[in-house]
Design a protein around this motif. Structure first.
Motif, PDB file in Angstrom:
ATOM      1  N   ASN A 113       0.853  -1.185   0.000  1.00 22.54           N
ATOM      2  CA  ASN A 113       0.000   0.000   0.000  1.00 22.54           C
ATOM      3  C   ASN A 113       0.890   1.235   0.000  1.00 22.54           C
ATOM      4  O   ASN A 113       1.464   1.607   1.027  1.00 22.54           O
ATOM      5  N   PRO A 114       1.047   1.901  -1.148  1.00 19.57           N
ATOM      6  CA  PRO A 114       1.928   3.072  -1.235  1.00 19.57           C
ATOM      7  C   PRO A 114       1.518   4.242  -0.346  1.00 19.57           C
ATOM      8  O   PRO A 114       2.294   5.184  -0.186  1.00 19.57           O
ATOM      9  N   LEU A 115       0.326   4.199   0.208  1.00 24.15           N
ATOM     10  CA  LEU A 115      -0.115   5.269   1.090  1.00 24.15           C
ATOM     11  C   LEU A 115       0.095   4.937   2.564  1.00 24.15           C
ATOM     12  O   LEU A 115      -0.234   5.752   3.433  1.00 24.15           O
ATOM     13  N   SER A 116       0.635   3.768   2.841  1.00 26.95           N
ATOM     14  CA  SER A 116       0.891   3.353   4.216  1.00 26.95           C
ATOM     15  C   SER A 116       2.245   3.878   4.677  1.00 26.95           C
ATOM     16  O   SER A 116       3.294   3.458   4.177  1.00 26.95           O
ATOM     17  N   LYS A 117       2.239   4.811   5.624  1.00 28.32           N
ATOM     18  CA  LYS A 117       3.497   5.372   6.127  1.00 28.32           C
ATOM     19  C   LYS A 117       4.329   4.321   6.850  1.00 28.32           C
ATOM     20  O   LYS A 117       5.558   4.362   6.814  1.00 28.32           O
ATOM     21  N   ARG A 118       3.666   3.376   7.492  1.00 27.85           N
ATOM     22  CA  ARG A 118       4.399   2.325   8.196  1.00 27.85           C
ATOM     23  C   ARG A 118       5.181   1.455   7.213  1.00 27.85           C
ATOM     24  O   ARG A 118       6.350   1.150   7.434  1.00 27.85           O
ATOM     25  N   GLN A 119       4.527   1.069   6.116  1.00 26.89           N
ATOM     26  CA  GLN A 119       5.199   0.253   5.115  1.00 26.89           C
ATOM     27  C   GLN A 119       6.323   1.024   4.424  1.00 26.89           C
ATOM     28  O   GLN A 119       7.393   0.469   4.151  1.00 26.89           O
ATOM     29  N   LEU A 120       6.084   2.293   4.134  1.00 26.03           N
ATOM     30  CA  LEU A 120       7.116   3.098   3.481  1.00 26.03           C
ATOM     31  C   LEU A 120       8.327   3.292   4.397  1.00 26.03           C
ATOM     32  O   LEU A 120       9.477   3.246   3.939  1.00 26.03           O
ATOM     33  N   ARG A 190       2.383  11.495  -2.668  1.00 26.66           N
ATOM     34  CA  ARG A 190       2.034  12.601  -3.557  1.00 26.66           C
ATOM     35  C   ARG A 190       2.105  12.209  -5.037  1.00 26.66           C
ATOM     36  O   ARG A 190       1.412  12.796  -5.876  1.00 26.66           O
ATOM     37  N   LEU A 191       2.950  11.242  -5.365  1.00 29.95           N
ATOM     38  CA  LEU A 191       3.069  10.800  -6.746  1.00 29.95           C
ATOM     39  C   LEU A 191       2.122   9.653  -7.078  1.00 29.95           C
ATOM     40  O   LEU A 191       1.801   9.431  -8.248  1.00 29.95           O
ATOM     41  N   PHE A 192       1.700   8.918  -6.051  1.00 31.40           N
ATOM     42  CA  PHE A 192       0.842   7.753  -6.271  1.00 31.40           C
ATOM     43  C   PHE A 192      -0.465   8.160  -6.964  1.00 31.40           C
ATOM     44  O   PHE A 192      -1.173   9.054  -6.531  1.00 31.40           O
ATOM     45  N   PRO A 203      -2.631   2.775 -11.239  1.00 30.13           N
ATOM     46  CA  PRO A 203      -2.013   2.757  -9.909  1.00 30.13           C
ATOM     47  C   PRO A 203      -2.211   1.394  -9.250  1.00 30.13           C
ATOM     48  O   PRO A 203      -3.182   0.689  -9.533  1.00 30.13           O
ATOM     49  N   ARG A 204      -1.290   1.032  -8.392  1.00 28.10           N
ATOM     50  CA  ARG A 204      -1.371  -0.255  -7.713  1.00 28.10           C
ATOM     51  C   ARG A 204      -2.658  -0.364  -6.905  1.00 28.10           C
ATOM     52  O   ARG A 204      -3.123   0.609  -6.307  1.00 28.10           O
ATOM     53  N   ASP A 205      -3.235  -1.559  -6.892  1.00 25.22           N
ATOM     54  CA  ASP A 205      -4.445  -1.809  -6.114  1.00 25.22           C
ATOM     55  C   ASP A 205      -4.052  -1.962  -4.649  1.00 25.22           C
ATOM     56  O   ASP A 205      -3.405  -2.940  -4.260  1.00 25.22           O
ATOM     57  N   ARG A 206      -4.454  -1.005  -3.827  1.00 28.18           N
ATOM     58  CA  ARG A 206      -4.049  -1.002  -2.418  1.00 28.18           C
ATOM     59  C   ARG A 206      -4.741  -2.081  -1.600  1.00 28.18           C
ATOM     60  O   ARG A 206      -4.349  -2.349  -0.473  1.00 28.18           O
ATOM     61  N   SER A 207      -5.796  -2.691  -2.169  1.00 34.92           N
ATOM     62  CA  SER A 207      -6.508  -3.734  -1.426  1.00 34.92           C
ATOM     63  C   SER A 207      -5.835  -5.095  -1.536  1.00 34.92           C
ATOM     64  O   SER A 207      -6.111  -5.992  -0.748  1.00 34.92           O
ATOM     65  N   MET A 208      -4.945  -5.233  -2.533  1.00 32.60           N
ATOM     66  CA  MET A 208      -4.255  -6.517  -2.711  1.00 32.60           C
ATOM     67  C   MET A 208      -3.075  -6.596  -1.755  1.00 32.60           C
ATOM     68  O   MET A 208      -2.382  -5.625  -1.519  1.00 32.60           O
TER      69      MET A 208
END
Length: 291
Positions: A113-120, A190-192, A203-208
């Motif tokens: 999930n590109p919007l997950s700060k924890r994963q990033l 911001r780029l996602f 864009p990548r599917d964040r649910s997968m």
């Protein structure tokens, strides 16, 4: 079945793979030249130096594809950071190539999930951690085996473990935070969803979700072990003065910052040409479809 169909739609064609590769290669090549121009600062045994802007290939790995972003960045360092500066270290360069590629690839794979700060945040520190840890293990092994002498650092105990351990922690804290974590947390969200359509991608599917078991398959584990072992072997051979190919062009090497600017210009030219060609091909397909 739905997930399989969605994954199929996300497959890249050859031109998209090439474009991701060239983007990563040229952008990281330009960033490498910038780091060559930046000054270094010392505070006792602490060295404040910008080693690399690792957030660039990491951002591309998260948004597009980890493999092609990783390989592109490694080739960019090799071409623009070595060959176009009039030097090539032979087998020693292969160690860095393998370690850096593995670092970017696995860090990019961790983000579903590109919007997950924890994963990033995890990916940022993993990218620095893998690259620095493998390099640290190689350096310690070379001293213990006896093919390299211990280089002491003022202010630290004369122990390879202390010196390399401090260097590793310093890189994790300074480079990991300033040049991996913070830029990645800022850029990716911001780029996602905005840059993917430029390459004709959704864009990548964040649910997968991708589990660690799906990434670290037995085949992948064996391949990683072989690659890491190969990086150790080639570095040991290089330090033992066993080289297959070494190259140096003194005319470029003696130019100093002039060679850096030339290399940066070539990388920028490659990027611009690639963007123009890809945009022309994309518009050509679009006009053909409308007809």
């Amino acid at each position: 079945m739905v997930k399989a169909l969605m994954a199929k739609k996300q497959e890249l064609n050859s031109s998209q793979k090439l474009m991701i590769f060239i983007l990563s290669m040229s952008l990281y090549g330009i960033s490498n030249m910038i780091t060559e121009l930046l000054p270094e600062f010392h505070l006792g045994p602490v060295e404040f130096k910008v080693e690399y802007f690792i957030f660039i290939p990491l951002t591309l790995a998260v948004l597009f594809h980890p493999l092609y972003a990783a390989l592109g960045a490694s080739f960019g360092e090799l071409i623009f950071g070595e060959l176009l500066l009039g030097q090539f270290g032979g087998l020693g360069e292969l160690e860095k190539f393998i370690e850096f590629s593995l670092a970017i690839y696995f860090a990019g794979k961790l983000v579903t999930n590109p919007l997950s700060k924890r994963q990033l945040a995890l990916a940022a520190y993993v990218s620095i951690g893998i690259d620095q840890l493998l390099g640290t293990i190689v350096d310690i092994s070379k001293v213990w085996v006896g093919i390299e002498e211990l280089e002491t650092v003022s202010g630290l105990p004369e122990s390879i473990l202390a010196i390399e351990g401090f260097s590793f922690l310093n890189a994790m804290v300074v480079s990991g935070t300033l040049f991996a974590l913070l830029p990645t947390l800022y850029l990716v969200p911001r780029l996602f969803g905005k840059v993917e359509p430029l390459l004709g991608l959704r864009p990548r599917d964040r649910s997968m979700r991708t589990s660690l078991g799906e990434v670290m398959t037995p085949r992948a584990i064996v391949l990683v072990i072989l690659l890491v072992a190969s990086s150790f072997v080639v570095e040991f051979l290089a330090e033992s003065d066993i080289t297959l190919v070494e190259w140096e062009w003194s005319a470029l090497a003696d130019m100093g910052n002039g060679a850096v600017w030339i290399s940066m210009g070539v990388a920028a030219l490659v990027l611009v040409v690639a963007l123009i060609v890809f945009a022309a091909r994309k518009s050509g397909k679009g006009s053909g479809a409308s007809v």
